[in-house]
Design an enzyme around this catalytic site. Structure first.
Site, short mmCIF file in Angstrom:
data_model
loop_
_atom_site.label_atom_id
_atom_site.label_comp_id
_atom_site.label_asym_id
_atom_site.label_seq_id
_atom_site.Cartn_x
_atom_site.Cartn_y
_atom_site.Cartn_z
N ASN A 107 -10.27 -0.51 0.18
CA ASN A 107 -8.82 -0.40 0.17
C ASN A 107 -8.31 -0.94 -1.16
O ASN A 107 -8.43 -2.13 -1.44
CB ASN A 107 -8.25 -1.21 1.34
CG ASN A 107 -6.74 -1.17 1.44
OD1 ASN A 107 -6.05 -0.82 0.49
ND2 ASN A 107 -6.22 -1.54 2.59
N CYS A 119 0.81 -1.22 0.00
CA CYS A 119 0.00 0.00 0.00
C CYS A 119 0.84 1.27 0.00
O CYS A 119 0.31 2.37 -0.17
CB CYS A 119 -0.95 0.00 1.19
SG CYS A 119 -2.03 -1.46 1.24
N HIS A 123 -3.15 6.86 2.47
CA HIS A 123 -3.67 5.57 2.02
C HIS A 123 -5.05 5.31 2.62
O HIS A 123 -5.27 5.51 3.82
CB HIS A 123 -2.70 4.45 2.40
CG HIS A 123 -3.24 3.08 2.20
ND1 HIS A 123 -3.78 2.67 1.00
CD2 HIS A 123 -3.35 2.03 3.06
CE1 HIS A 123 -4.19 1.41 1.13
NE2 HIS A 123 -3.95 1.01 2.35
#
Length: 324
Positions: free
Chosen positions: A279, A112, A249
């Site tokens: 996500n 990520c 993020h």
């Protein structure tokens, strides 16, 4: 000395939307359970499009906005943990799809944090003075990575891609950065263990699904990442009050709440879109940046000071401060 700037942004997500109510039909969960813990209400899931397909759409959008062809690109860096294949790279497939015949292309794996690591790498290429234009893309099809019977992970992730066109500039735009890794905590977030498959090995096939120790990752984000962001700001030429937006993020809305308090900024300066996309790992920051530009929050004229920060498997975490 050469400098780099983000000149265009774009994103692309699959058409199919899977809501929390849809997930409740296939696993023991419900909308309230998911949304109250994560902020996520839906995610986009690919039916047929691969990671390279999503990235190619982003690349085409970026080139169309800039009025250039693939032949004018010097490089393509693609951040992903869900490549089409290990070889060839997903970036190489994108290069072929857009006719970028003189561009070198490679994948970068930093989970990520991938887009931040890739953008930092690309900035160094342009700062060398040898390269003028390149694409930096985060693209993921995480729907193939999760165990759809495991509600602790399956509800969190989605598919999508976002990216930027990075070009040479006469002015400095990248003001500060911090890139970090801690492999000693690698087992709290894993995916894609391949194991040894030769007739001479004694190892059994590994479980390749995405696995996460949610509490450990949550604590890591609000402790280590928040501290690193504050330190990066302190070591930069700006004050925290100079930041127009912090694009973090998109893992969990509660993480953003706590991060804002730890960093000492108004929560309104931390835009969020995980409620729409879930996500999307390396794609989350560029998708968010693209949406902020579309919504007029960031005019892309060099007037905004923006912080980008990714964090995830590795463990990895990275922060960039730049004018956009």
């Amino acid at each position: 000395m050469a400098f780099a700037k983000i000149s265009q942004v774009a994103h692309y997500v699959p058409e199919q939307v899977v809501t929390n109510h849809d997930l409740a039909q296939i696993m023991d969960t419900n909308d309230e359970w998911i949304s109250s813990r994560t902020g996520i209400r839906q995610r986009h899931i690919s039916r047929t499009e691969s990671t390279s397909d999503l990235a190619t759409e982003v690349a085409k959008k970026l080139m169309a906005k800039a009025g250039i062809t693939g032949k004018e690109l010097d490089f393509i860096i693609l951040a992903t943990i869900t490549p089409d294949s290990m070889m060839p790279s997903t970036a190489a497939r994108v290069q072929a799809n857009i006719g970028a015949n003189k561009a070198f292309a490679f994948d970068l794996t930093a989970a990520c944090s991938g887009f931040v690591f890739a953008l930092s790498t690309a900035e160094k290429f342009i700062a060398s003075g040898r390269f003028q234009k390149g694409l930096v893309i985060g693209s993921e099809t995480l729907s193939k990575a999760v165990d759809w019977s495991d509600r602790s992970t399956a509800v969190l992730f989605g598919d999508g891609a976002g990216g930027v066109l990075l070009e040479a500039s006469e002015q400095e735009h990248f003001l500060a950065e911090s890139l970090n890794s801690d492999g000693s905590r690698s087992e709290c977030l894993t995916y894609g263990h391949s194991g040894l498959h030769s007739p001479f090995s004694d190892q059994e096939s590994a479980d390749s699904f995405l696995k996460m120790d949610g509490r450990t990752v949550f604590d890591f984000a609000i402790r280590d990442v928040a501290k690193s962001i504050k330190q990066t700001i302190d070591e930069s030429p700006i004050e925290v009050t100079d930041l127009d937006y912090l694009l973090l993020h998109q893992a969990n809305d509660r993480i953003l709440d706590k991060m804002a308090r730890k960093i000492g900024v108004d929560r309104a300066k931390l835009p969020a879109n995980m409620m729409e996309y879930g996500n999307t790992s390396a794609a989350s920051i560029p998708i968010l940046l693209s949406e902020c530009v579309e919504q007029g929050l960031i005019p892309l004229d060099g007037s905004q000071t923006v912080l980008l920060s990714g964090f995830g498997g590795g463990l990895t975490w990275g922060t960039l401060i730049l004018t956009i």
